[in-house]
Design a protein around this motif. Structure first.
Motif: not given
Lengths: 105, 484
Positions: A65-69
């Protein structure tokens, strides 16, 4: 009711490639892991991050996920790392006449 | 924090100075000293791709770790600085920091082999003494790397691993890789990304099934250089039915320029195990302390964070527990003192994932001399976590008109079959309380100390005896001169 939708010809999603498909209000990420195609809802269960935009590891068959990994297993939809702890929805993939199709509800 | 000899009384100070002293008033003489720099390598200030690759090369790491670091650097550079938390965050200057300083060739198992200057520092802080008296094992990190590590022989025979992370990567690569960055992935947040890129040192603990480590394991972190960044990484795995108590402490010299401490701590509590993790953070007031700590507790496991924040310029730290297995239990005890120029933004997070899980968050903050204490917490109960119970209590005590306290509690519940309690109080030491105590012949200063001690007692009683004594001593020092 189950509906079958066309994604694209198999030749347009080669191993290691990914794409986003929209159907009604659903966004679905479609990934080709070394010749096997998988589809998951394009929304991280932690904070709604757009998974298709994250790092796709073809060998491990995961997306980050690019937001929180959070790292998701594309074969099951389950998170392999926190902070997400709920799986994302997965969709059955059908390959018919060299076309990628998805079963959606 | 002070690891100390409880049989030696602190040096008395002249009475006439007492009313002028405040939080950590004796910091400079006790911890604020610094040694001459006699290093094997000190990176120039600033963060570059070359430096990250060099750290990996210095440590002869496997290729996957080098790639992990470089990817994390990209995440760090791509992420903006958080805009929540504290306005002080804007003061962190990532270009003005030494990211890697090597003081010693390797981590030693005997104090005699530790370089003389470094050993003197730890002698002065009382660590070898503490190890002999009441610990199962000790790790000591000086600047970027661990210079000493030792674990009780009988525990080693039972399969307990307590070593520094660099050694663990060399000697237990598969075990480390199975869990490393699974609890806190590199792109979790900007500071976790930074740590993932330049991490160095920290502890690796593995406790085999059924083994109880009765005495605590302790790690001590020391920064010596000016404008230093310390980025240790700790991973603790308690296998089924095991128990371990890990204690960490930290101090640094007082400099006019800022230093940065940004750790990542991951805990894995397997079914039926229990991990207690105690921190007594006492950095000097020029240190930004921006730390990510997270744990998972599987079926019937317990994770407890006891988090005491006394020092630093700014601390932002919210230890969390994800209750992944049925009947898992999470406990967070947080205590923060904010004195002049300090902002303690502390708290905790509990996420109930599995059914019949339980948790408590007890947070206490004390602000004086214009300091700011914030409680920031999250309690989340997921859809499937039916039958879960939780209690959140956060209390703040203000000792004067200039100080400030804020509370930012978030509670998310996706289930109607749960029991959740939340209490929050803010109080000021009132004239009536002081008057009542003084009417019994107690001086104003003593009365104030009594009120504060009563306020934090539920947390100090959870500390091991030696630490509770030290905490009480620090609190007494902090209270001196607070009235009038």
């Amino acid at each position: 009711m189950t509906t079958i939708i066309d994604v694209c010809p198999l030749s347009e999603l080669l191993p290691g490639q990914k794409r986003l498909v929209r159907w009604e209000d659903l966004e679905i990420g479609v990934f080709n892991c070394a010749g096997t195609v998988y589809a998951i809802e394009d929304r991280c269960t932690h904070d709604d991050g757009p998974l298709v935009e994250g790092g796709f590891d073809e060998a491990a068959c995961t997306v980050e996920c690019p937001r929180h990994g959070s790292l998701f297993d594309l074969t099951t939809g389950k998170p392999k790392t926190l902070p997400a702890y709920m799986p994302v929805d997965t969709f059955d993939v059908i390959i018919e006449h060299d076309t990628i199709k998805l079963e959606v509800d | 924090m002070a690891i100390f000899d409880p049989t030696v009384a602190p040096v008395p100070e002249p009475d006439e100075n007492k009313n002028l002293r405040g939080i950590n008033a004796d910091y400079t003489e006790r911890y604020g000293f610094h040694d001459a720099e006699n290093y094997l390598y000190k990176a120039p200030k600033g963060l570059t791709r070359e430096l990250v690759a060099k750290i990996s090369e210095f440590k002869s790491e496997p290729e996957w770790m080098r790639e992990f670091r470089l990817k994390a650097l990209d995440y760090f550079l791509a992420r903006p600085m958080p805009t929540w938390g504290s306005p002080m965050l804007a003061e962190v200057d990532f270009d003005d920091i030494h990211y890697f300083v090597r003081a010693s060739e390797r981590s030693e198992r005997s104090w005699d082999d530790v370089p003389e200057d470094v050993k003197k520092t730890f002698d002065r802080l009382g660590i070898p003494e503490a190890e002999r008296k009441f610990l199962s094992g000790v790790g000591a990190q000086y600047e970027s790397e661990v210079v000493y590590h030792q674990v009780n022989e009988s525990l080693e025979k039972q399969g307990v691993i307590f070593t520094d992370m660099d050694t663990a990567l060399r000697e237990h690569e598969e075990l480390l890789r199975e869990y490393f960055a699974t609890i806190i992935p590199p792109n979790d947040n900007k500071l976790a990304a930074l740590n993932s890129a330049v991490w160095s040192g920290g502890s690796f603990v593995y406790v085999p099934p059924g083994v109880h480590v009765e005495m605590p394991l302790q790690a001590y972190f020391r920064i010596n250089t000016e404008s230093m960044g310390q980025f240790e990484r700790t991973l603790i795995i308690a296998d089924e039915g095991s128990y371990v108590h890990y204690v960490e402490g930290c101090t640094a010299p007082t400099y006019s320029s800022s230093s940065l401490h940004s750790a990542v701590v991951e805990l894995v509590a397997k079914p039926g195990s229990r991990i207690r993790y105690t921190t007594v953070q006492n950095w000097s007031t020029n240190v930004f302390n921006l730390v990510t700590k997270r744990a998972i507790a599987e079926t019937d496991a317990t994770v407890e964070w006891v988090d005491c924040n006394l020092g630093s310029k700014l601390t932002m730290k919210y230890p969390s527990v994800y209750l992944m297995g049925e009947r898992a239990h999470g406990e967070i005890l947080s205590i923060a003192f904010a004195g002049a120029g300090q902002h303690q933004d502390a708290g905790g997070k509990i996420v109930h994932v599995a059914p019949n899980t339980t948790s408590n968050i007890f947070a206490k903050s004390i602000s004086k001399d214009g300091g700011r204490g914030s409680y920031r917490g999250l309690l989340e109960i997921a859809k499937g976590a039916h039958g879960s119970r939780s209690k959140v209590v956060c209390d703040a005590l203000l000792l004067d008109e200039e100080s400030r306290s804020d509370t930012y509690p978030t509670i998310r519940i996706d289930n109607d079959d749960v029991n959740v309690g939340h209490e929050a109080t803010v109080s000021k030491v009132g004239d009536d309380q002081l008057y009542y105590l003084m009417s019994h012949g107690i001086s104003e200063e003593e009365a104030s100390k009594l009120i504060v001690n009563g306020f934090i007692e539920p947390i100090t009683k959870e500390l091991p005896m030696e630490y509770a004594v030290e905490m009480n001593r620090l609190i007494e020092l902090q209270m001196e001169g607070s009235i009038g």
